[in-house]
Design a protein around this motif. Structure first.
Motif, PDB file in Angstrom:
ATOM      1  N   LYS A  15      -0.682   7.478 -12.621  1.00 10.41           N
ATOM      2  CA  LYS A  15      -0.126   6.926 -11.384  1.00 10.41           C
ATOM      3  C   LYS A  15      -0.246   7.944 -10.258  1.00 10.41           C
ATOM      4  O   LYS A  15       0.006   9.123 -10.446  1.00 10.41           O
ATOM      5  CB  LYS A  15       1.342   6.562 -11.588  1.00 10.41           C
ATOM      6  CG  LYS A  15       1.993   5.975 -10.368  1.00 10.41           C
ATOM      7  CD  LYS A  15       3.457   5.681 -10.626  1.00 10.41           C
ATOM      8  CE  LYS A  15       4.126   5.249  -9.331  1.00 10.41           C
ATOM      9  NZ  LYS A  15       5.573   5.157  -9.502  1.00 10.41           N
ATOM     10  N   ARG A  16      -0.658   7.460  -9.115  1.00 12.92           N
ATOM     11  CA  ARG A  16      -0.800   8.334  -7.944  1.00 12.92           C
ATOM     12  C   ARG A  16       0.455   8.275  -7.088  1.00 12.92           C
ATOM     13  O   ARG A  16       1.190   7.295  -7.104  1.00 12.92           O
ATOM     14  CB  ARG A  16      -1.995   7.872  -7.101  1.00 12.92           C
ATOM     15  CG  ARG A  16      -3.305   7.981  -7.822  1.00 12.92           C
ATOM     16  CD  ARG A  16      -4.400   7.377  -6.981  1.00 12.92           C
ATOM     17  NE  ARG A  16      -5.693   7.548  -7.613  1.00 12.92           N
ATOM     18  CZ  ARG A  16      -6.804   7.059  -7.125  1.00 12.92           C
ATOM     19  NH1 ARG A  16      -6.791   6.350  -6.015  1.00 12.92           N
ATOM     20  NH2 ARG A  16      -7.939   7.256  -7.741  1.00 12.92           N
ATOM     21  N   ASN A  17       0.652   9.330  -6.333  1.00  7.91           N
ATOM     22  CA  ASN A  17       1.741   9.362  -5.365  1.00  7.91           C
ATOM     23  C   ASN A  17       1.196   9.903  -4.068  1.00  7.91           C
ATOM     24  O   ASN A  17       0.889  11.091  -4.002  1.00  7.91           O
ATOM     25  CB  ASN A  17       2.894  10.223  -5.868  1.00  7.91           C
ATOM     26  CG  ASN A  17       4.110  10.131  -4.969  1.00  7.91           C
ATOM     27  OD1 ASN A  17       4.114   9.402  -3.981  1.00  7.91           O
ATOM     28  ND2 ASN A  17       5.131  10.883  -5.302  1.00  7.91           N
ATOM     29  N   PRO A  18       0.982   9.074  -3.075  1.00  6.13           N
ATOM     30  CA  PRO A  18       1.426   7.695  -2.973  1.00  6.13           C
ATOM     31  C   PRO A  18       0.562   6.762  -3.819  1.00  6.13           C
ATOM     32  O   PRO A  18      -0.583   7.077  -4.132  1.00  6.13           O
ATOM     33  CB  PRO A  18       1.267   7.377  -1.490  1.00  6.13           C
ATOM     34  CG  PRO A  18       0.194   8.290  -1.017  1.00  6.13           C
ATOM     35  CD  PRO A  18       0.319   9.539  -1.843  1.00  6.13           C
ATOM     36  N   ILE A  19       1.130   5.611  -4.148  1.00  8.26           N
ATOM     37  CA  ILE A  19       0.406   4.652  -4.976  1.00  8.26           C
ATOM     38  C   ILE A  19      -0.804   4.094  -4.223  1.00  8.26           C
ATOM     39  O   ILE A  19      -0.843   4.100  -3.000  1.00  8.26           O
ATOM     40  CB  ILE A  19       1.312   3.488  -5.430  1.00  8.26           C
ATOM     41  CG1 ILE A  19       1.841   2.700  -4.228  1.00  8.26           C
ATOM     42  CG2 ILE A  19       2.418   3.975  -6.333  1.00  8.26           C
ATOM     43  CD1 ILE A  19       2.524   1.400  -4.587  1.00  8.26           C
ATOM     44  N   THR A  20      -1.777   3.629  -4.981  1.00  6.62           N
ATOM     45  CA  THR A  20      -2.974   3.025  -4.396  1.00  6.62           C
ATOM     46  C   THR A  20      -2.625   1.623  -3.892  1.00  6.62           C
ATOM     47  O   THR A  20      -1.971   0.854  -4.580  1.00  6.62           O
ATOM     48  CB  THR A  20      -4.098   2.938  -5.439  1.00  6.62           C
ATOM     49  OG1 THR A  20      -4.387   4.253  -5.890  1.00  6.62           O
ATOM     50  CG2 THR A  20      -5.349   2.289  -4.859  1.00  6.62           C
ATOM     51  N   ARG A  21      -3.084   1.345  -2.690  1.00  6.48           N
ATOM     52  CA  ARG A  21      -2.925   0.022  -2.083  1.00  6.48           C
ATOM     53  C   ARG A  21      -4.292  -0.448  -1.611  1.00  6.48           C
ATOM     54  O   ARG A  21      -5.068   0.340  -1.088  1.00  6.48           O
ATOM     55  CB  ARG A  21      -1.968   0.078  -0.899  1.00  6.48           C
ATOM     56  CG  ARG A  21      -0.555   0.438  -1.294  1.00  6.48           C
ATOM     57  CD  ARG A  21       0.314   0.668  -0.093  1.00  6.48           C
ATOM     58  NE  ARG A  21       0.241  -0.418   0.847  1.00  6.48           N
ATOM     59  CZ  ARG A  21       1.244  -1.223   1.174  1.00  6.48           C
ATOM     60  NH1 ARG A  21       2.416  -1.029   0.660  1.00  6.48           N
ATOM     61  NH2 ARG A  21       1.083  -2.193   2.037  1.00  6.48           N
ATOM     62  N   ILE A  22      -4.549  -1.728  -1.793  1.00  6.42           N
ATOM     63  CA  ILE A  22      -5.789  -2.330  -1.300  1.00  6.42           C
ATOM     64  C   ILE A  22      -5.399  -3.412  -0.311  1.00  6.42           C
ATOM     65  O   ILE A  22      -4.618  -4.308  -0.627  1.00  6.42           O
ATOM     66  CB  ILE A  22      -6.635  -2.908  -2.450  1.00  6.42           C
ATOM     67  CG1 ILE A  22      -6.987  -1.804  -3.446  1.00  6.42           C
ATOM     68  CG2 ILE A  22      -7.889  -3.583  -1.895  1.00  6.42           C
ATOM     69  CD1 ILE A  22      -7.706  -2.284  -4.685  1.00  6.42           C
ATOM     70  N   LEU A  23      -5.943  -3.286   0.891  1.00 13.45           N
ATOM     71  CA  LEU A  23      -5.643  -4.225   1.968  1.00 13.45           C
ATOM     72  C   LEU A  23      -6.930  -4.899   2.426  1.00 13.45           C
ATOM     73  O   LEU A  23      -7.999  -4.283   2.378  1.00 13.45           O
ATOM     74  CB  LEU A  23      -5.015  -3.485   3.152  1.00 13.45           C
ATOM     75  CG  LEU A  23      -3.739  -2.721   2.814  1.00 13.45           C
ATOM     76  CD1 LEU A  23      -3.435  -1.683   3.871  1.00 13.45           C
ATOM     77  CD2 LEU A  23      -2.588  -3.674   2.674  1.00 13.45           C
ATOM     78  N   ARG A  24      -6.825  -6.133   2.843  1.00  9.79           N
ATOM     79  CA  ARG A  24      -7.976  -6.867   3.369  1.00  9.79           C
ATOM     80  C   ARG A  24      -7.798  -7.019   4.876  1.00  9.79           C
ATOM     81  O   ARG A  24      -6.699  -7.285   5.356  1.00  9.79           O
ATOM     82  CB  ARG A  24      -8.081  -8.238   2.724  1.00  9.79           C
ATOM     83  CG  ARG A  24      -9.380  -8.955   3.096  1.00  9.79           C
ATOM     84  CD  ARG A  24      -9.434 -10.306   2.470  1.00  9.79           C
ATOM     85  NE  ARG A  24      -8.585 -11.181   3.295  1.00  9.79           N
ATOM     86  CZ  ARG A  24      -8.352 -12.450   3.043  1.00  9.79           C
ATOM     87  NH1 ARG A  24      -8.866 -13.018   1.981  1.00  9.79           N
ATOM     88  NH2 ARG A  24      -7.588 -13.166   3.835  1.00  9.79           N
ATOM     89  N   TYR A  25      -8.888  -6.817   5.603  1.00 12.85           N
ATOM     90  CA  TYR A  25      -8.878  -6.936   7.060  1.00 12.85           C
ATOM     91  C   TYR A  25     -10.118  -7.691   7.521  1.00 12.85           C
ATOM     92  O   TYR A  25     -11.096  -7.806   6.786  1.00 12.85           O
ATOM     93  CB  TYR A  25      -8.936  -5.556   7.732  1.00 12.85           C
ATOM     94  CG  TYR A  25      -7.753  -4.676   7.513  1.00 12.85           C
ATOM     95  CD1 TYR A  25      -6.596  -4.848   8.252  1.00 12.85           C
ATOM     96  CD2 TYR A  25      -7.798  -3.639   6.586  1.00 12.85           C
ATOM     97  CE1 TYR A  25      -5.503  -4.005   8.071  1.00 12.85           C
ATOM     98  CE2 TYR A  25      -6.709  -2.807   6.399  1.00 12.85           C
ATOM     99  CZ  TYR A  25      -5.568  -2.994   7.143  1.00 12.85           C
ATOM    100  OH  TYR A  25      -4.493  -2.160   6.966  1.00 12.85           O
ATOM    101  N   LYS A  38      -3.859  -8.155   5.156  1.00 10.75           N
ATOM    102  CA  LYS A  38      -3.260  -8.830   4.001  1.00 10.75           C
ATOM    103  C   LYS A  38      -3.293  -7.879   2.819  1.00 10.75           C
ATOM    104  O   LYS A  38      -4.304  -7.233   2.552  1.00 10.75           O
ATOM    105  CB  LYS A  38      -4.026 -10.102   3.660  1.00 10.75           C
ATOM    106  CG  LYS A  38      -3.882 -11.139   4.759  1.00 10.75           C
ATOM    107  CD  LYS A  38      -4.357 -12.477   4.339  1.00 10.75           C
ATOM    108  CE  LYS A  38      -4.159 -13.430   5.504  1.00 10.75           C
ATOM    109  NZ  LYS A  38      -4.627 -14.741   5.242  1.00 10.75           N
ATOM    110  N   LEU A  39      -2.174  -7.798   2.125  1.00 16.19           N
ATOM    111  CA  LEU A  39      -2.106  -6.981   0.926  1.00 16.19           C
ATOM    112  C   LEU A  39      -2.847  -7.696  -0.186  1.00 16.19           C
ATOM    113  O   LEU A  39      -2.558  -8.847  -0.498  1.00 16.19           O
ATOM    114  CB  LEU A  39      -0.646  -6.747   0.525  1.00 16.19           C
ATOM    115  CG  LEU A  39      -0.423  -5.980  -0.770  1.00 16.19           C
ATOM    116  CD1 LEU A  39      -0.953  -4.554  -0.651  1.00 16.19           C
ATOM    117  CD2 LEU A  39       1.056  -5.966  -1.120  1.00 16.19           C
ATOM    118  N   VAL A  40      -3.827  -7.025  -0.771  1.00 18.90           N
ATOM    119  CA  VAL A  40      -4.591  -7.592  -1.874  1.00 18.90           C
ATOM    120  C   VAL A  40      -3.988  -7.141  -3.200  1.00 18.90           C
ATOM    121  O   VAL A  40      -3.786  -7.933  -4.110  1.00 18.90           O
ATOM    122  CB  VAL A  40      -6.073  -7.150  -1.793  1.00 18.90           C
ATOM    123  CG1 VAL A  40      -6.851  -7.606  -3.017  1.00 18.90           C
ATOM    124  CG2 VAL A  40      -6.699  -7.691  -0.527  1.00 18.90           C
TER     125      VAL A  40
END
Length: 158
Positions: free
Chosen positions: A86-96, A151-153
Protein backbone atom coordinates in the motif's frame (compact mmCIF):
# COMPACT_ATOMS: atom_id res chain seq x y z
CA UNK A 1 27.38 7.07 15.35
CA UNK A 2 27.69 3.60 13.88
CA UNK A 3 27.41 3.56 10.03
CA UNK A 4 24.52 1.08 10.18
CA UNK A 5 22.62 3.29 12.65
CA UNK A 6 23.19 6.28 10.37
CA UNK A 7 21.84 4.34 7.37
CA UNK A 8 18.73 3.30 9.33
CA UNK A 9 18.16 6.89 10.48
CA UNK A 10 18.50 8.24 6.93
CA UNK A 11 16.12 5.54 5.63
CA UNK A 12 13.53 6.43 8.25
CA UNK A 13 13.82 10.13 7.45
CA UNK A 14 13.35 9.48 3.74
CA UNK A 15 10.41 7.16 4.38
CA UNK A 16 8.61 9.71 6.52
CA UNK A 17 9.30 12.48 4.03
CA UNK A 18 7.55 10.39 1.35
CA UNK A 19 4.60 9.56 3.56
CA UNK A 20 2.42 12.67 3.91
CA UNK A 21 -0.39 12.34 6.39
CA UNK A 22 -3.97 12.39 5.18
CA UNK A 23 -6.08 14.68 7.32
CA UNK A 24 -9.85 14.78 7.46
CA UNK A 25 -11.46 17.72 9.17
CA UNK A 26 -14.79 17.07 10.87
CA UNK A 27 -16.78 19.89 12.41
CA UNK A 28 -19.62 19.07 14.82
CA UNK A 29 -22.83 20.89 13.99
CA UNK A 30 -24.34 20.73 17.49
CA UNK A 31 -23.04 22.48 20.62
CA UNK A 32 -21.13 20.24 22.98
CA UNK A 33 -23.00 18.62 25.88
CA UNK A 34 -20.89 20.46 28.43
CA UNK A 35 -21.96 23.76 26.89
CA UNK A 36 -25.61 22.70 27.15
CA UNK A 37 -25.18 21.43 30.73
CA UNK A 38 -23.63 24.69 31.94
CA UNK A 39 -26.45 26.76 30.50
CA UNK A 40 -24.10 28.72 28.24
CA UNK A 41 -25.92 30.52 25.51
CA UNK A 42 -24.86 30.72 21.92
CA UNK A 43 -27.84 32.78 20.76
CA UNK A 44 -29.58 29.89 19.00
CA UNK A 45 -32.37 32.09 17.64
CA UNK A 46 -30.39 32.52 14.39
CA UNK A 47 -29.04 28.97 14.12
CA UNK A 48 -29.04 27.53 10.60
CA UNK A 49 -29.68 23.84 10.08
CA UNK A 50 -26.59 21.89 9.10
CA UNK A 51 -25.75 18.22 8.72
CA UNK A 52 -24.48 16.41 11.79
CA UNK A 53 -20.91 16.84 10.56
CA UNK A 54 -19.07 18.40 7.68
CA UNK A 55 -15.87 17.31 6.02
CA UNK A 56 -13.19 19.35 4.38
CA UNK A 57 -13.86 20.40 0.76
CA UNK A 58 -10.72 18.55 -0.36
CA UNK A 59 -12.25 15.15 0.44
CA UNK A 60 -15.61 16.07 -1.11
CA UNK A 61 -14.12 17.52 -4.29
CA UNK A 62 -14.82 14.44 -6.42
CA UNK A 63 -18.53 13.89 -6.37
CA UNK A 64 -19.12 11.33 -9.09
CA UNK A 65 -17.60 7.90 -9.71
CA UNK A 66 -16.82 6.66 -13.19
CA UNK A 67 -18.97 3.60 -13.83
CA UNK A 68 -17.98 3.06 -17.46
CA UNK A 69 -16.04 -0.04 -18.51
CA UNK A 70 -12.34 0.21 -17.78
CA UNK A 71 -9.90 -0.52 -20.62
CA UNK A 72 -7.87 -3.74 -20.23
CA UNK A 73 -4.58 -1.86 -19.82
CA UNK A 74 -6.12 0.09 -16.91
CA UNK A 75 -7.37 -3.09 -15.23
CA UNK A 76 -3.84 -4.47 -15.53
CA UNK A 77 -2.40 -1.27 -13.98
CA UNK A 78 -4.83 -1.55 -11.06
CA UNK A 79 -3.78 -5.18 -10.54
CA UNK A 80 -0.11 -4.06 -10.48
CA UNK A 81 -0.85 -1.47 -7.80
CA UNK A 82 -2.73 -4.03 -5.69
CA UNK A 83 0.18 -6.47 -6.00
CA UNK A 84 2.52 -3.87 -4.48
CA UNK A 85 2.49 -2.74 -0.87
CA UNK A 86 0.00 0.00 0.00
CA UNK A 87 1.24 3.45 -0.91
CA UNK A 88 0.92 6.60 1.14
CA UNK A 89 -0.69 8.55 -0.33
CA UNK A 90 -2.88 5.89 -1.90
CA UNK A 91 -3.06 5.54 -5.67
CA UNK A 92 -6.03 7.25 -7.29
CA UNK A 93 -7.10 7.06 -10.92
CA UNK A 94 -9.19 9.91 -12.27
CA UNK A 95 -10.79 10.36 -15.68
CA UNK A 96 -10.83 13.75 -17.39
CA UNK A 97 -11.52 15.38 -20.72
CA UNK A 98 -8.27 17.00 -21.83
CA UNK A 99 -7.14 18.21 -25.23
CA UNK A 100 -10.35 17.00 -26.89
CA UNK A 101 -10.01 13.43 -25.62
CA UNK A 102 -10.72 11.26 -22.60
CA UNK A 103 -7.63 10.71 -20.45
CA UNK A 104 -6.75 8.83 -17.27
CA UNK A 105 -4.65 10.47 -14.55
CA UNK A 106 -2.78 8.13 -12.19
CA UNK A 107 -1.50 9.80 -9.03
CA UNK A 108 2.17 9.63 -8.09
CA UNK A 109 3.17 7.17 -5.38
CA UNK A 110 5.34 9.66 -3.54
CA UNK A 111 7.34 12.85 -3.33
CA UNK A 112 9.39 13.66 -6.39
CA UNK A 113 7.82 11.01 -8.62
CA UNK A 114 5.65 11.92 -11.57
CA UNK A 115 1.89 11.52 -11.85
CA UNK A 116 0.93 10.16 -15.26
CA UNK A 117 -1.75 10.93 -17.87
CA UNK A 118 -2.69 8.23 -20.39
CA UNK A 119 -5.02 8.20 -23.38
CA UNK A 120 -7.79 5.58 -23.62
CA UNK A 121 -5.43 3.13 -25.36
CA UNK A 122 -2.89 3.27 -22.54
CA UNK A 123 -0.35 5.51 -24.29
CA UNK A 124 1.46 7.88 -21.92
CA UNK A 125 0.61 11.45 -22.90
CA UNK A 126 2.47 13.38 -20.21
CA UNK A 127 3.41 13.67 -16.57
CA UNK A 128 1.69 16.87 -15.42
CA UNK A 129 3.03 17.12 -11.88
CA UNK A 130 5.72 15.76 -9.59
CA UNK A 131 9.42 15.50 -10.21
CA UNK A 132 12.03 17.62 -8.51
CA UNK A 133 10.29 20.90 -9.45
CA UNK A 134 6.76 19.61 -8.86
CA UNK A 135 5.82 20.80 -12.35
CA UNK A 136 6.03 17.45 -14.13
CA UNK A 137 7.77 16.76 -17.42
CA UNK A 138 6.55 19.96 -19.14
CA UNK A 139 4.62 18.10 -21.84
CA UNK A 140 1.19 19.28 -20.67
CA UNK A 141 1.71 22.50 -18.76
CA UNK A 142 -1.95 23.45 -19.20
CA UNK A 143 -3.34 20.20 -17.76
CA UNK A 144 -4.34 21.64 -14.38
CA UNK A 145 -6.09 24.62 -15.98
CA UNK A 146 -7.84 22.90 -18.89
CA UNK A 147 -8.79 19.43 -17.62
CA UNK A 148 -12.56 18.99 -17.27
CA UNK A 149 -15.26 16.55 -16.13
CA UNK A 150 -13.26 14.93 -13.31
CA UNK A 151 -14.53 11.49 -12.32
CA UNK A 152 -13.02 9.06 -9.86
CA UNK A 153 -12.33 5.79 -11.65
CA UNK A 154 -10.57 3.89 -8.84
CA UNK A 155 -8.67 4.38 -5.63
CA UNK A 156 -6.76 1.85 -3.57
CA UNK A 157 -9.25 0.49 -1.04
CA UNK A 158 -6.61 -0.78 1.39
Amino acid sequence: MHPLSLAVTVSLLLATACAPKQVSVTTPARPSKTMQDTGASNNSSTTASTPSSTTSPASARIAESDTTARPLWLKARIAEVLAERKRNPITRILRYEYGGQTVYYISAPCCDQYSQVYDTRGKLICQPDGGITGKGDGQCRDFEKTKANEKLVWQDPR
